[in-house]
Design a protein around this motif. Structure first.
Motif, PDB file in Angstrom:
ATOM      1  N   ILE A  43      58.831 -32.900  39.815  1.00 46.99           N
ATOM      2  CA  ILE A  43      58.990 -34.423  39.828  1.00 46.99           C
ATOM      3  C   ILE A  43      60.057 -34.389  39.256  1.00 46.99           C
ATOM      4  CG2 ILE A  43      57.632 -36.257  38.754  1.00 46.99           C
ATOM      5  CD1 ILE A  43      55.111 -34.804  38.783  1.00 46.99           C
ATOM      6  N   ASP A  44      61.046 -34.935  39.924  1.00 40.69           N
ATOM      7  CA  ASP A  44      62.623 -35.117  39.219  1.00 40.69           C
ATOM      8  C   ASP A  44      63.239 -36.230  39.769  1.00 40.69           C
ATOM      9  OD1 ASP A  44      63.936 -32.680  41.635  1.00 40.69           O
ATOM     10  OD2 ASP A  44      63.003 -34.659  41.934  1.00 40.69           O
ATOM     11  N   GLU A  45      62.773 -37.236  40.310  1.00 39.35           N
ATOM     12  CA  GLU A  45      63.128 -38.611  40.460  1.00 39.35           C
ATOM     13  C   GLU A  45      62.605 -39.507  39.321  1.00 39.35           C
ATOM     14  OE1 GLU A  45      59.951 -39.605  43.692  1.00 39.35           O
ATOM     15  OE2 GLU A  45      61.352 -37.960  43.630  1.00 39.35           O
ATOM     16  N   THR A  46      63.459 -40.432  38.906  1.00 35.09           N
ATOM     17  CA  THR A  46      63.094 -41.333  37.929  1.00 35.09           C
ATOM     18  C   THR A  46      61.714 -42.036  38.348  1.00 35.09           C
ATOM     19  OG1 THR A  46      65.350 -41.598  37.179  1.00 35.09           O
ATOM     20  CG2 THR A  46      63.668 -42.984  36.197  1.00 35.09           C
ATOM     21  N   MET A  47      60.849 -42.145  37.404  1.00 33.00           N
ATOM     22  CA  MET A  47      59.496 -42.677  37.700  1.00 33.00           C
ATOM     23  C   MET A  47      58.916 -42.988  36.430  1.00 33.00           C
ATOM     24  SD  MET A  47      57.251 -40.008  40.363  1.00 33.00           S
ATOM     25  CE  MET A  47      57.428 -38.684  39.231  1.00 33.00           C
ATOM     26  N   LYS A  86      55.795 -44.288  33.937  1.00 30.58           N
ATOM     27  CA  LYS A  86      54.484 -43.598  33.587  1.00 30.58           C
ATOM     28  C   LYS A  86      53.387 -43.595  34.346  1.00 30.58           C
ATOM     29  CE  LYS A  86      55.534 -43.510  28.559  1.00 30.58           C
ATOM     30  NZ  LYS A  86      55.123 -43.840  27.134  1.00 30.58           N
ATOM     31  N   GLU A  87      53.124 -44.491  35.191  1.00 28.13           N
ATOM     32  CA  GLU A  87      52.143 -44.729  35.913  1.00 28.13           C
ATOM     33  C   GLU A  87      52.412 -43.930  37.307  1.00 28.13           C
ATOM     34  OE1 GLU A  87      48.254 -45.096  37.101  1.00 28.13           O
ATOM     35  OE2 GLU A  87      49.129 -45.736  35.097  1.00 28.13           O
ATOM     36  N   ASP A  88      53.557 -43.965  37.606  1.00 31.32           N
ATOM     37  CA  ASP A  88      54.078 -43.135  38.705  1.00 31.32           C
ATOM     38  C   ASP A  88      53.927 -41.667  38.505  1.00 31.32           C
ATOM     39  OD1 ASP A  88      54.787 -45.354  40.433  1.00 31.32           O
ATOM     40  OD2 ASP A  88      56.855 -45.290  39.688  1.00 31.32           O
ATOM     41  N   ILE A  89      54.341 -41.341  37.176  1.00 30.59           N
ATOM     42  CA  ILE A  89      53.893 -39.891  36.732  1.00 30.59           C
ATOM     43  C   ILE A  89      52.534 -39.689  36.758  1.00 30.59           C
ATOM     44  CG2 ILE A  89      54.347 -38.297  35.136  1.00 30.59           C
ATOM     45  CD1 ILE A  89      56.800 -39.727  33.970  1.00 30.59           C
ATOM     46  N   VAL A 116      49.834 -35.595  30.508  1.00 34.05           N
ATOM     47  CA  VAL A 116      49.779 -35.770  31.848  1.00 34.05           C
ATOM     48  C   VAL A 116      51.413 -35.272  32.398  1.00 34.05           C
ATOM     49  CG1 VAL A 116      50.207 -37.414  33.851  1.00 34.05           C
ATOM     50  CG2 VAL A 116      48.359 -37.696  32.084  1.00 34.05           C
ATOM     51  N   GLY A 117      52.178 -35.491  31.658  1.00 34.94           N
ATOM     52  CA  GLY A 117      53.688 -34.819  31.800  1.00 34.94           C
ATOM     53  C   GLY A 117      54.434 -34.682  30.360  1.00 34.94           C
ATOM     54  N   PHE A 118      55.386 -34.000  30.545  1.00 40.11           N
ATOM     55  CA  PHE A 118      56.023 -33.571  29.308  1.00 40.11           C
ATOM     56  C   PHE A 118      57.664 -33.577  29.885  1.00 40.11           C
ATOM     57  CE2 PHE A 118      52.129 -31.559  28.380  1.00 40.11           C
ATOM     58  CZ  PHE A 118      51.801 -32.114  27.162  1.00 40.11           C
ATOM     59  N   ASP A 119      58.528 -33.611  29.041  1.00 41.11           N
ATOM     60  CA  ASP A 119      59.844 -33.311  29.223  1.00 41.11           C
ATOM     61  C   ASP A 119      60.740 -32.603  28.354  1.00 41.11           C
ATOM     62  OD1 ASP A 119      60.914 -34.873  27.109  1.00 41.11           O
ATOM     63  OD2 ASP A 119      61.446 -36.630  28.434  1.00 41.11           O
ATOM     64  N   ARG A 120      61.924 -32.197  28.871  1.00 45.21           N
ATOM     65  CA  ARG A 120      62.484 -31.265  27.861  1.00 45.21           C
ATOM     66  C   ARG A 120      63.114 -31.801  26.591  1.00 45.21           C
ATOM     67  NH1 ARG A 120      64.064 -26.516  30.397  1.00 45.21           N
ATOM     68  NH2 ARG A 120      63.554 -26.507  32.639  1.00 45.21           N
ATOM     69  N   LEU A 146      56.308 -30.473  33.992  1.00 42.01           N
ATOM     70  CA  LEU A 146      57.369 -30.942  33.227  1.00 42.01           C
ATOM     71  C   LEU A 146      58.329 -31.685  34.161  1.00 42.01           C
ATOM     72  CD1 LEU A 146      59.191 -29.855  31.140  1.00 42.01           C
ATOM     73  CD2 LEU A 146      59.990 -28.068  32.407  1.00 42.01           C
ATOM     74  N   ILE A 147      58.594 -32.872  33.606  1.00 36.75           N
ATOM     75  CA  ILE A 147      59.504 -33.801  34.430  1.00 36.75           C
ATOM     76  C   ILE A 147      60.762 -33.698  34.133  1.00 36.75           C
ATOM     77  CG2 ILE A 147      59.488 -36.398  34.676  1.00 36.75           C
ATOM     78  CD1 ILE A 147      56.647 -34.998  35.113  1.00 36.75           C
ATOM     79  N   GLU A 148      61.467 -33.230  34.926  1.00 36.97           N
ATOM     80  CA  GLU A 148      62.967 -32.737  34.834  1.00 36.97           C
ATOM     81  C   GLU A 148      63.888 -33.797  34.305  1.00 36.97           C
ATOM     82  OE1 GLU A 148      63.732 -29.673  34.301  1.00 36.97           O
ATOM     83  OE2 GLU A 148      62.099 -28.585  35.111  1.00 36.97           O
ATOM     84  N   ASP A 149      63.590 -35.199  34.971  1.00 36.85           N
ATOM     85  CA  ASP A 149      64.540 -36.155  34.684  1.00 36.85           C
ATOM     86  C   ASP A 149      64.370 -36.705  33.454  1.00 36.85           C
ATOM     87  OD1 ASP A 149      66.262 -35.353  36.749  1.00 36.85           O
ATOM     88  OD2 ASP A 149      65.702 -37.002  37.985  1.00 36.85           O
TER      89      ASP A 149
END
Length: 194
Positions: free
Chosen positions: A7-11, A13-16, A129-133, A165-168
């Motif tokens: 998942i690497d495009e900007t989204m 929180k609800e999209d994620i 639901v998601g984490f980033d770096r 892991l949400i890369e962006d």
């Protein structure tokens, strides 16, 4: 090997949340099991886990990395605590398999009156639901963990599948509380705070 799409495009929180839910639905039982084994074996090798006696973790829902085998493996050597929903907040109670009951949101929660203060906890294993770096986290949207973590001095380790892991990056709100480490089946990321 897990099938996942980054998942690497900007989204927002609800999209994620929607995207991660869809990707979880594609996992086989074997992929779920293997991912949980990998993540919790990595967790067991961290200094935070090895040094902690009092650990707060979550009792997993079917779509989350399963904590059940991890709890079974360690509950006689570590003091585990689980959260219980109390109104808008989470309270924490000691883990006792014989005193679990289905609670809010169909999650097994500890029963009883012996709540513990968050200051007692040395390590918190945080679902998301998601984490980033950068250690930012997207939860299920109710804010329970943000309110609990705000008062915690413990090491916070977020766990999830690789596609969580949400890369962006994640746009964090002022009330969001991040984690110190993110562990997925293929990596462990230690967050460097400024």
């Amino acid at each position: 090997m897990l099938r996942y799409q980054s998942i690497d495009e900007t989204m927002n929180k609800e999209d994620i949340r929607l995207r991660v839910k869809a990707q979880k639905g594609l996992l086989t039982e074997r992929e779920r099991y293997d991912a949980a084994q990998s993540v919790f074996r990595q967790l067991e090798r961290t200094a935070a886990f090895l040094l902690a006696d009092n650990i707060l973790l979550y009792h997993s829902l079917p779509d989350e990395l399963s904590t059940l085998e991890f709890i079974d493996r360690w509950h006689t050597r570590k003091h585990f605590y689980l959260p219980r929903v109390n109104g808008l907040n989470l309270e924490i109670l000691p883990y006792d398999r014989s005193r679990l009951a289905l609670g809010a949101f169909h999650i097994e929660e500890p029963q009883g009156d012996e709540t513990a203060d968050i200051s007692r906890i040395e390590l918190i294993v945080v679902p998301g639901v998601g984490f980033d770096r950068s250690g930012n986290r997207v939860g299920r949207g109710k804010g329970y963990y943000d309110r609990l973590l705000a008062g915690a001095g413990a090491v916070k380790i977020g766990v999830g599948y690789d596609f969580q892991l949400i890369e962006d990056g994640i746009d964090a709100d002022p009330h969001d509380v991040g984690v110190d480490v993110v562990i997925t089946p293929s990596r462990a990321i230690r967050i460097r705070r400024r």
